[in-house]
Design an enzyme around this catalytic site. Sequence first.
Site, PDB file in Angstrom:
ATOM      1  N   GLY A 258      18.323 -37.789  26.356  1.00  0.00           N
ATOM      2  CA  GLY A 258      19.190 -36.921  27.170  1.00  0.00           C
ATOM      3  C   GLY A 258      19.443 -37.508  28.539  1.00  0.00           C
ATOM      4  O   GLY A 258      19.666 -36.782  29.508  1.00  0.00           O
TER       5      GLY A 258
ATOM      6  N   GLY B 195      22.552 -36.449  30.531  1.00  0.00           N
ATOM      7  CA  GLY B 195      22.690 -35.050  30.945  1.00  0.00           C
ATOM      8  C   GLY B 195      22.369 -34.875  32.429  1.00  0.00           C
ATOM      9  O   GLY B 195      22.024 -35.830  33.133  1.00  0.00           O
TER      10      GLY B 195
ATOM     11  N   ASP C 140      19.761 -33.354  33.966  1.00  0.00           N
ATOM     12  CA  ASP C 140      18.381 -33.683  34.340  1.00  0.00           C
ATOM     13  C   ASP C 140      18.075 -35.156  34.109  1.00  0.00           C
ATOM     14  O   ASP C 140      17.390 -35.793  34.916  1.00  0.00           O
ATOM     15  CB  ASP C 140      17.386 -32.841  33.527  1.00  0.00           C
TER      16      ASP C 140
ATOM     17  N   LEU D  32      14.363 -34.857  26.925  1.00  0.00           N
ATOM     18  CA  LEU D  32      15.309 -33.922  27.550  1.00  0.00           C
ATOM     19  C   LEU D  32      16.519 -33.653  26.662  1.00  0.00           C
ATOM     20  O   LEU D  32      17.306 -32.752  26.938  1.00  0.00           O
ATOM     21  CB  LEU D  32      15.804 -34.489  28.893  1.00  0.00           C
TER      22      LEU D  32
ATOM     23  N   SER E 219      21.989 -27.785  24.513  1.00  0.00           N
ATOM     24  CA  SER E 219      21.340 -26.984  25.565  1.00  0.00           C
ATOM     25  C   SER E 219      22.103 -25.713  25.924  1.00  0.00           C
ATOM     26  O   SER E 219      21.689 -24.993  26.817  1.00  0.00           O
ATOM     27  CB  SER E 219      21.154 -27.844  26.812  1.00  0.00           C
TER      28      SER E 219
ATOM     29  N   TYR F  20      22.518 -26.860  13.600  1.00  0.00           N
ATOM     30  CA  TYR F  20      22.478 -28.106  14.369  1.00  0.00           C
ATOM     31  C   TYR F  20      21.516 -27.967  15.564  1.00  0.00           C
ATOM     32  O   TYR F  20      20.735 -28.872  15.857  1.00  0.00           O
ATOM     33  CB  TYR F  20      23.888 -28.478  14.859  1.00  0.00           C
TER      34      TYR F  20
ATOM     35  N   THR G 173      11.603 -24.161  28.090  1.00  0.00           N
ATOM     36  CA  THR G 173      12.564 -23.369  28.863  1.00  0.00           C
ATOM     37  C   THR G 173      12.161 -21.913  29.061  1.00  0.00           C
ATOM     38  O   THR G 173      11.474 -21.330  28.207  1.00  0.00           O
ATOM     39  CB  THR G 173      13.929 -23.390  28.132  1.00  0.00           C
TER      40      THR G 173
ATOM     41  N   GLU H  92      14.069 -19.615  28.564  1.00  0.00           N
ATOM     42  CA  GLU H  92      14.701 -18.861  27.467  1.00  0.00           C
ATOM     43  C   GLU H  92      13.654 -18.408  26.439  1.00  0.00           C
ATOM     44  O   GLU H  92      13.908 -17.512  25.644  1.00  0.00           O
ATOM     45  CB  GLU H  92      15.773 -19.711  26.780  1.00  0.00           C
TER      46      GLU H  92
ATOM     47  N   TYR I 184      19.052 -20.978  20.196  1.00  0.00           N
ATOM     48  CA  TYR I 184      18.533 -21.992  21.120  1.00  0.00           C
ATOM     49  C   TYR I 184      17.085 -21.676  21.507  1.00  0.00           C
ATOM     50  O   TYR I 184      16.194 -22.532  21.403  1.00  0.00           O
ATOM     51  CB  TYR I 184      19.419 -22.054  22.371  1.00  0.00           C
TER      52      TYR I 184
ATOM     53  N   LYS J 261      13.729 -23.822  20.623  1.00  0.00           N
ATOM     54  CA  LYS J 261      12.853 -24.340  21.681  1.00  0.00           C
ATOM     55  C   LYS J 261      11.423 -23.787  21.538  1.00  0.00           C
ATOM     56  O   LYS J 261      10.468 -24.402  21.983  1.00  0.00           O
ATOM     57  CB  LYS J 261      13.436 -24.001  23.054  1.00  0.00           C
TER      58      LYS J 261
ATOM     59  N   HIS K 188      17.965 -24.498  36.429  1.00  0.00           N
ATOM     60  CA  HIS K 188      18.132 -25.354  37.604  1.00  0.00           C
ATOM     61  C   HIS K 188      19.502 -26.013  37.534  1.00  0.00           C
ATOM     62  O   HIS K 188      19.946 -26.460  36.486  1.00  0.00           O
ATOM     63  CB  HIS K 188      16.989 -26.372  37.735  1.00  0.00           C
TER      64      HIS K 188
ATOM     65  N   ARG L 104      25.769 -30.263  37.095  1.00  0.00           N
ATOM     66  CA  ARG L 104      25.616 -29.287  36.022  1.00  0.00           C
ATOM     67  C   ARG L 104      26.870 -29.301  35.142  1.00  0.00           C
ATOM     68  O   ARG L 104      27.996 -29.414  35.666  1.00  0.00           O
ATOM     69  CB  ARG L 104      25.438 -27.914  36.666  1.00  0.00           C
TER      70      ARG L 104
END
Length: 375
Positions: A8, A11, A13, A85, A89, A100, A131, A133, A155, A159, A185, A190
């Site tokens: 990642g 991305g 991060d 990462l 997302s 997926y 996360t 989440e 998601y 996770k 964050h 972003r």
Amino acid sequence: MKTALITGITGQDGSYLTEILLKKGYRVHGIIRRSSSFNTGRIDHLYENPDLLNKKLFLHYGDLVDTSNLNRLLEKIEPDEIYNLAAQSHVKVSFQIPDYTAQVDALGTLRFLDAIREVGLKQVKFYQASTSELYGKVQEVPQNEKTPFYPRSPYGVAKLYGYWIIVNYREAYNIFASNGILFNHESPRRGETFVSRKITRAASRIAAGLQKELTLGNLNAKRDWGYAPEYCEGMWRILQHKKADDFVLATGETHTVREFTELTFQQIGIELLWKGKAENEKGYIKSIDLDKAKKLISYSKNKKVYIRDFTSRLKKGEAIVAVDPNYYRPTEVDLLIGDAEKARKILGWKAKTRFEDLVTLMIKADLEKVLKRGF
Ligand code: NAP
Ligand code: GDD
């Protein structure tokens, strides 16, 4: 010189973490996906900084759904630290592509851990991008490392698997694997479809006359929003701790999407007035303060153009924010607020950037982009 492998890396991060690790003297390898168009925009600037780069950044094609490729990369790179990462997302998108999302976010983590075992990388340290989440329908306020999980999206559920497989491989095979349970964050990097960036980007485009209205979903959801580079420094600290463990990173403050929107427009001198209910609610221009807008863009060479256009275009009473139920989620996470005391005590980590400063730095960056490039 330590070697890190980042999945990642393209991305938000991944790009900040790469900068941090290069500055600390790491050799950094990153996995990128094959794409029909360029997808390295967030790390391209590193190639313009030879001091930082100095032949220490290497990119490899790969994908978390491709096991044999992960094994080959681990054998070749032999990293000291792995930062996982990579993920599908986006929470709302995960309702549309749940299979997926599970393949990448849940099984992708397992594939990596198994590759570590197969290749026999005994000393490697593994960071998993877990996360807030996971807390979903929150069972406790604020949320910490001991708060029970109750994910509310494909998601979040994917996770959750990622989180527990990390704990399991740590206990079963003694792999140094840690979860960073990171609350939202944000930054100027972003993705444009996450709410913070969607708001700051739209506000700058509305001010510049490139867009009429910002359309949002649930205005009342509350999030604990911090500044991404500080959280990436936290990821590194999590792996420098003497033992593998799980840590919450958060600011300890929570705000609604509505507050984020109001503050963004305030920064460019627009007071909003809300009228109507649910999907009929709209945000109207209550007043315009040109001095405030001038101050914010005082650094810009193009400010005169901007101020002239701004005064003539926007009118008091005009509706510039609307609600579209298409952005609602089948199940929502209403409130997130984190307690990062464990990270403060053990890692010496604390979020520094406050909500208002975060909003300001994001709207400034988007305004600058609009003024420079005109989009
Ligand atoms: P992001 O900007 O969406 O970046 C995701 C990265 O994963 C991108 O580089 C993307 O590649 C890559 N990727 C997606 N699917 C992949 C696959 N199948 N194989 C390989 N790479 C793949 O996300 P972020 O905000 O930087 O977040 C980083 C991680 O932290 C994610 O795992 C996210 O779930 C988690 N997280 C984020 C937050 C937050 O508030 N930002 C909070 C908690 C946890 P492309 O560039 O090609 O799309
Ligand atoms: N994306 C989006 N777009 N969200 C909206 C909109 C909109 O138009 N309108 C309201 N929202 C609300 C969402 O319903 C949600 O309650 C909140 O804004 C935040 O949405 P996102 O910015 O998409 O972030 P998220 O909280 O769902 O997920 C992000 O943070 C997680 C950590 O808690 C992502 O970065 C995840 O990958 C991360 O795990």
